[in-house]
Design a protein around this motif. Structure first.
Motif, PDB file in Angstrom:
ATOM      1  N   THR A 254       0.823  -1.212   0.000  1.00 45.06           N
ATOM      2  CA  THR A 254       0.000   0.000   0.000  1.00 45.06           C
ATOM      3  C   THR A 254       0.861   1.268   0.000  1.00 45.06           C
ATOM      4  O   THR A 254       2.039   1.234   0.359  1.00 45.06           O
ATOM      5  CB  THR A 254      -0.896   0.044   1.250  1.00 45.06           C
ATOM      6  OG1 THR A 254      -0.036   0.079   2.400  1.00 45.06           O
ATOM      7  CG2 THR A 254      -1.817  -1.162   1.329  1.00 45.06           C
ATOM      8  N   LYS A 255       0.186   2.369  -0.356  1.00 47.62           N
ATOM      9  CA  LYS A 255       0.860   3.669  -0.359  1.00 47.62           C
ATOM     10  C   LYS A 255       1.337   4.005   1.042  1.00 47.62           C
ATOM     11  O   LYS A 255       2.416   4.544   1.237  1.00 47.62           O
ATOM     12  CB  LYS A 255      -0.134   4.753  -0.789  1.00 47.62           C
ATOM     13  CG  LYS A 255      -0.513   4.688  -2.236  1.00 47.62           C
ATOM     14  CD  LYS A 255      -1.645   5.656  -2.508  1.00 47.62           C
ATOM     15  CE  LYS A 255      -2.624   5.012  -3.462  1.00 47.62           C
ATOM     16  NZ  LYS A 255      -3.894   5.646  -3.557  1.00 47.62           N
ATOM     17  N   LYS A 256       0.471   3.655   2.030  1.00 52.94           N
ATOM     18  CA  LYS A 256       0.793   3.987   3.408  1.00 52.94           C
ATOM     19  C   LYS A 256       2.066   3.248   3.842  1.00 52.94           C
ATOM     20  O   LYS A 256       2.980   3.834   4.421  1.00 52.94           O
ATOM     21  CB  LYS A 256      -0.394   3.588   4.303  1.00 52.94           C
ATOM     22  CG  LYS A 256      -0.397   4.304   5.600  1.00 52.94           C
ATOM     23  CD  LYS A 256      -1.719   4.092   6.324  1.00 52.94           C
ATOM     24  CE  LYS A 256      -1.433   4.073   7.798  1.00 52.94           C
ATOM     25  NZ  LYS A 256      -2.134   3.051   8.524  1.00 52.94           N
ATOM     26  N   ALA A 257       2.109   1.965   3.509  1.00 53.80           N
ATOM     27  CA  ALA A 257       3.289   1.180   3.867  1.00 53.80           C
ATOM     28  C   ALA A 257       4.522   1.739   3.165  1.00 53.80           C
ATOM     29  O   ALA A 257       5.617   1.803   3.739  1.00 53.80           O
ATOM     30  CB  ALA A 257       3.070  -0.279   3.492  1.00 53.80           C
ATOM     31  N   ASP A 259       5.113   4.860   2.265  1.00 50.01           N
ATOM     32  CA  ASP A 259       5.549   6.089   2.949  1.00 50.01           C
ATOM     33  C   ASP A 259       6.197   5.781   4.288  1.00 50.01           C
ATOM     34  O   ASP A 259       7.214   6.368   4.652  1.00 50.01           O
ATOM     35  CB  ASP A 259       4.359   7.037   3.141  1.00 50.01           C
ATOM     36  CG  ASP A 259       3.998   7.743   1.832  1.00 50.01           C
ATOM     37  OD1 ASP A 259       4.919   7.904   0.997  1.00 50.01           O
ATOM     38  OD2 ASP A 259       2.836   8.108   1.638  1.00 50.01           O
ATOM     39  N   ASN A 260       5.591   4.845   5.026  1.00 51.77           N
ATOM     40  CA  ASN A 260       6.131   4.444   6.328  1.00 51.77           C
ATOM     41  C   ASN A 260       7.554   3.924   6.220  1.00 51.77           C
ATOM     42  O   ASN A 260       8.453   4.334   6.935  1.00 51.77           O
ATOM     43  CB  ASN A 260       5.301   3.270   6.873  1.00 51.77           C
ATOM     44  CG  ASN A 260       4.326   3.776   7.900  1.00 51.77           C
ATOM     45  OD1 ASN A 260       4.509   4.869   8.420  1.00 51.77           O
ATOM     46  ND2 ASN A 260       3.307   2.985   8.184  1.00 51.77           N
ATOM     47  N   LYS A 263      10.153   6.431   5.410  1.00 50.38           N
ATOM     48  CA  LYS A 263      10.563   7.206   6.590  1.00 50.38           C
ATOM     49  C   LYS A 263      11.590   6.431   7.410  1.00 50.38           C
ATOM     50  O   LYS A 263      12.620   6.957   7.800  1.00 50.38           O
ATOM     51  CB  LYS A 263       9.337   7.524   7.449  1.00 50.38           C
ATOM     52  CG  LYS A 263       8.747   8.881   7.112  1.00 50.38           C
ATOM     53  CD  LYS A 263       7.653   9.237   8.086  1.00 50.38           C
ATOM     54  CE  LYS A 263       6.352   9.461   7.356  1.00 50.38           C
ATOM     55  NZ  LYS A 263       5.174   9.036   8.064  1.00 50.38           N
ATOM     56  N   HIS A 277       4.533   5.884  -5.606  1.00 51.20           N
ATOM     57  CA  HIS A 277       3.213   5.270  -5.573  1.00 51.20           C
ATOM     58  C   HIS A 277       2.250   6.194  -6.265  1.00 51.20           C
ATOM     59  O   HIS A 277       2.602   7.315  -6.645  1.00 51.20           O
ATOM     60  CB  HIS A 277       2.791   4.894  -4.159  1.00 51.20           C
ATOM     61  CG  HIS A 277       2.784   6.019  -3.172  1.00 51.20           C
ATOM     62  ND1 HIS A 277       1.982   7.110  -3.320  1.00 51.20           N
ATOM     63  CD2 HIS A 277       3.488   6.197  -2.034  1.00 51.20           C
ATOM     64  CE1 HIS A 277       2.196   7.915  -2.292  1.00 51.20           C
ATOM     65  NE2 HIS A 277       3.109   7.400  -1.504  1.00 51.20           N
ATOM     66  N   ASN A 279      -0.047   8.145  -5.539  1.00 45.38           N
ATOM     67  CA  ASN A 279      -0.382   9.494  -5.065  1.00 45.38           C
ATOM     68  C   ASN A 279       0.697  10.514  -5.404  1.00 45.38           C
ATOM     69  O   ASN A 279       0.490  11.703  -5.274  1.00 45.38           O
ATOM     70  CB  ASN A 279      -0.591   9.506  -3.548  1.00 45.38           C
ATOM     71  CG  ASN A 279      -2.038   9.217  -3.206  1.00 45.38           C
ATOM     72  OD1 ASN A 279      -2.809   8.846  -4.081  1.00 45.38           O
ATOM     73  ND2 ASN A 279      -2.395   9.364  -1.946  1.00 45.38           N
ATOM     74  N   LYS A 280       1.834  10.017  -5.783  1.00 42.17           N
ATOM     75  CA  LYS A 280       2.902  10.934  -6.195  1.00 42.17           C
ATOM     76  C   LYS A 280       2.575  11.405  -7.613  1.00 42.17           C
ATOM     77  O   LYS A 280       2.054  10.645  -8.415  1.00 42.17           O
ATOM     78  CB  LYS A 280       4.255  10.213  -6.214  1.00 42.17           C
ATOM     79  CG  LYS A 280       4.633   9.574  -4.889  1.00 42.17           C
ATOM     80  CD  LYS A 280       5.466  10.502  -4.053  1.00 42.17           C
ATOM     81  CE  LYS A 280       5.527  10.013  -2.621  1.00 42.17           C
ATOM     82  NZ  LYS A 280       5.991  11.025  -1.693  1.00 42.17           N
ATOM     83  N   THR A 303       5.007   0.619  -4.736  1.00 40.98           N
ATOM     84  CA  THR A 303       3.824  -0.245  -4.684  1.00 40.98           C
ATOM     85  C   THR A 303       3.720  -0.968  -6.028  1.00 40.98           C
ATOM     86  O   THR A 303       4.403  -0.592  -6.985  1.00 40.98           O
ATOM     87  CB  THR A 303       2.547   0.593  -4.489  1.00 40.98           C
ATOM     88  OG1 THR A 303       2.468   1.526  -5.566  1.00 40.98           O
ATOM     89  CG2 THR A 303       2.553   1.330  -3.162  1.00 40.98           C
TER      90      THR A 303
END
Ligand code: AMP
Length: 426
Positions: A254-257, A259-260, A263, A277, A279-280, A303
């Protein structure tokens, strides 16, 4: 001429020179099989993953057929699902047609059509496009289709996944019937089979390896890792070996993973890292990809959706930080390494909730993925309560999927509570 392996095909000296410039010495199996068939005018149903050399397999005979610049209307149309893929195909067309006067143009959405319109008006021989942008400009009356004699659908399975069937049907309705059709797909789900039946005429099937197999040049193994934190530690540990892990794509679901993880990795100072991903923005994605291609960035976190169309050679390692739930995506992920003649390694991390999916993937690729012990240096942290709950829920769901009568740990708990409550109310 040095391109001896390619001189067996009916290609002109301009194309043979381009092949030599590209450094292709020996045709890959799909090229050996497809080039003569396509040159003879057959429709082709090609089942081949990226990394097999399939692009040159259809481009060389296509360029031979279109041969030289003529008129203004395109004579070949190549459709691919994403802007990245269209761009990548365009680069390959440019490379292989460098010694000809052929005019090619790539069009796609996400950018204003002005320069694309000008390009079309100037006259082109080969048009590369995403289905949406093609229809858009066709509907505006900008694209002439009457001269089209060759149609290529590349990465057809992805097109189906992305819901392009209606657009493709519409395109097939408006272009001339008398044409050669080439369809390429990494996997052969029912949707692609249906498409191929609608669209190909007596096709010759060219299957490089049984559907959904991973490239033979890739070493694949897996680590069972109990939780996210330990996965991060393991990844960090592996990435210390900068000499062998010199070009790495880390896949997440996922996108969230994404980004996480990005980081975590930047905090651990792994050198420059990029994340891509959906959203970029398109430009950010392309910039990241280019930096990665040019070896300015060692690690790319991605992703599955964003990775469509990535063509970077010499990727040393694909790391599946999470197991993909769409099992074919495993094949696509692994296809990013070991491309053409290069060897590569694909490493999968799986937690107890993902073990089930990895077994399904092994079945799909008809290959056992070797299990490695965690390196002794890796400190295994306890799994947090929430993560353990999520893993248990995943396992429950899998058991229920396998056995519809299975009630599940969570279900049983609920049943126990109900009679107690009833007793209370009495
Ligand atoms: P593809 O499967 O078309 O995505 O190609 C994978 C990679 O292999 C690309 O980077 C091509 O430039 C490269 N390639 C294609 N054909 C050959 C060949 N005959 N020899 C060596 N590399 C090739």
């Amino acid at each position: 001429m040095n391109s001896s392996g390619f001189s067996q095909f009916k290609l002109n000296k301009q194309l043979l020179q381009a092949v030599e410039d590209a450094g292709y010495r020996t045709p890959t199996p799909i090229q050996r099989r497809s080039i003569p068939l396509i040159s003879a005018g057959h429709d082709i149903l090609g089942i081949a993953q990226t990394g097999t050399g399939k692009t040159a397999a259809f481009l060389l005979p296509l360029l031979m057929k279109v041969k030289y610049a003529e008129g203004t209307a395109p004579r070949a149309l190549i459709l691919a699902p994403t802007r990245e893929l269209v761009t990548q195909l365009y680069q390959e067309v440019q490379k292989l047609s460098a010694h000809t006067d052929l005019r090619s143009l790539a069009i796609y959405g996400g950018v204003g059509p002005k320069s694309q319109l000008e390009g079309i008006e100037a006259g082109i021989d080969i048009l590369l496009s995403t289905p949406g942008r093609f229809l858009d400009l066709y509907t505006r009356g900008v694209i002439q289709v009457k001269a089209l004699r060759t149609l290529v659908l590349d990465e057809a399975d992805k097109m189906m996944d992305m819901g392009f069937m209606p657009q493709i049907r519409r395109i097939l309705e408006v272009i001339p019937l008398k044409r050669q059709n080439l369809l390429f797909s990494a996997t052969m789900p029912q949707s692609v089979l249906t498409l191929s039946e609608e669209f190909l005429e007596f096709p010759v099937k060219v299957e490089m390896s049984p559907s959904a197999t991973t490239a033979q040049t890739v070493t694949q193994f897996a680590y069972e890792v109990p939780n996210f934190k330990t996965k991060v530690r393991l990844l960090h540990h592996l990435l210390q070996d900068t000499a062998s892990f010199n070009k790495v794509i880390v896949f997440v679901r996922t996108k969230k993973a994404a980004d996480n993880l990005y980081k975590f990795l930047t905090r651990a100072a792994e050198g420059e890292i990029r994340v891509i991903h959906s959203n970029k923005g398109q430009n950010t994605r392309l910039n990241s990809l280019n930096a990665f291609k040019l070896n300015q960035v060692r690690i790319l976190v991605s992703t599955d959706v964003a990775a469509r169309g990535i063509d970077v050679t010499m990727v040393s390692h694909v790391i599946n930080f999470e197991v993909p739930l769409v099992y074919e995506d495993y094949v696509h992920r692994v296809g990013r390494t070991g491309r053409a003649e290069n060897v590569g390694t694909a490493i999968t991390f799986f937690d107890p909730g993902e073990a089930y999916h990895l077994r399904k993937i092994e079945k799909l690729i008809k290959h056992r993925i070797e299990l490695h012990d965690l390196p002794p240096q890796i400190e295994v942290t306890a799994t947090s309560f929430e993560e353990q709950q999520a893993i248990n829920r995943a396992i429950d769901k899998q058991r229920r999927r396998e056995d519809p009568n299975y009630q599940g740990a969570f279900h049983r708990k609920k049943q126990k509570k109900t009679p107690q409550r009833k007793r209370k109310s009495k």
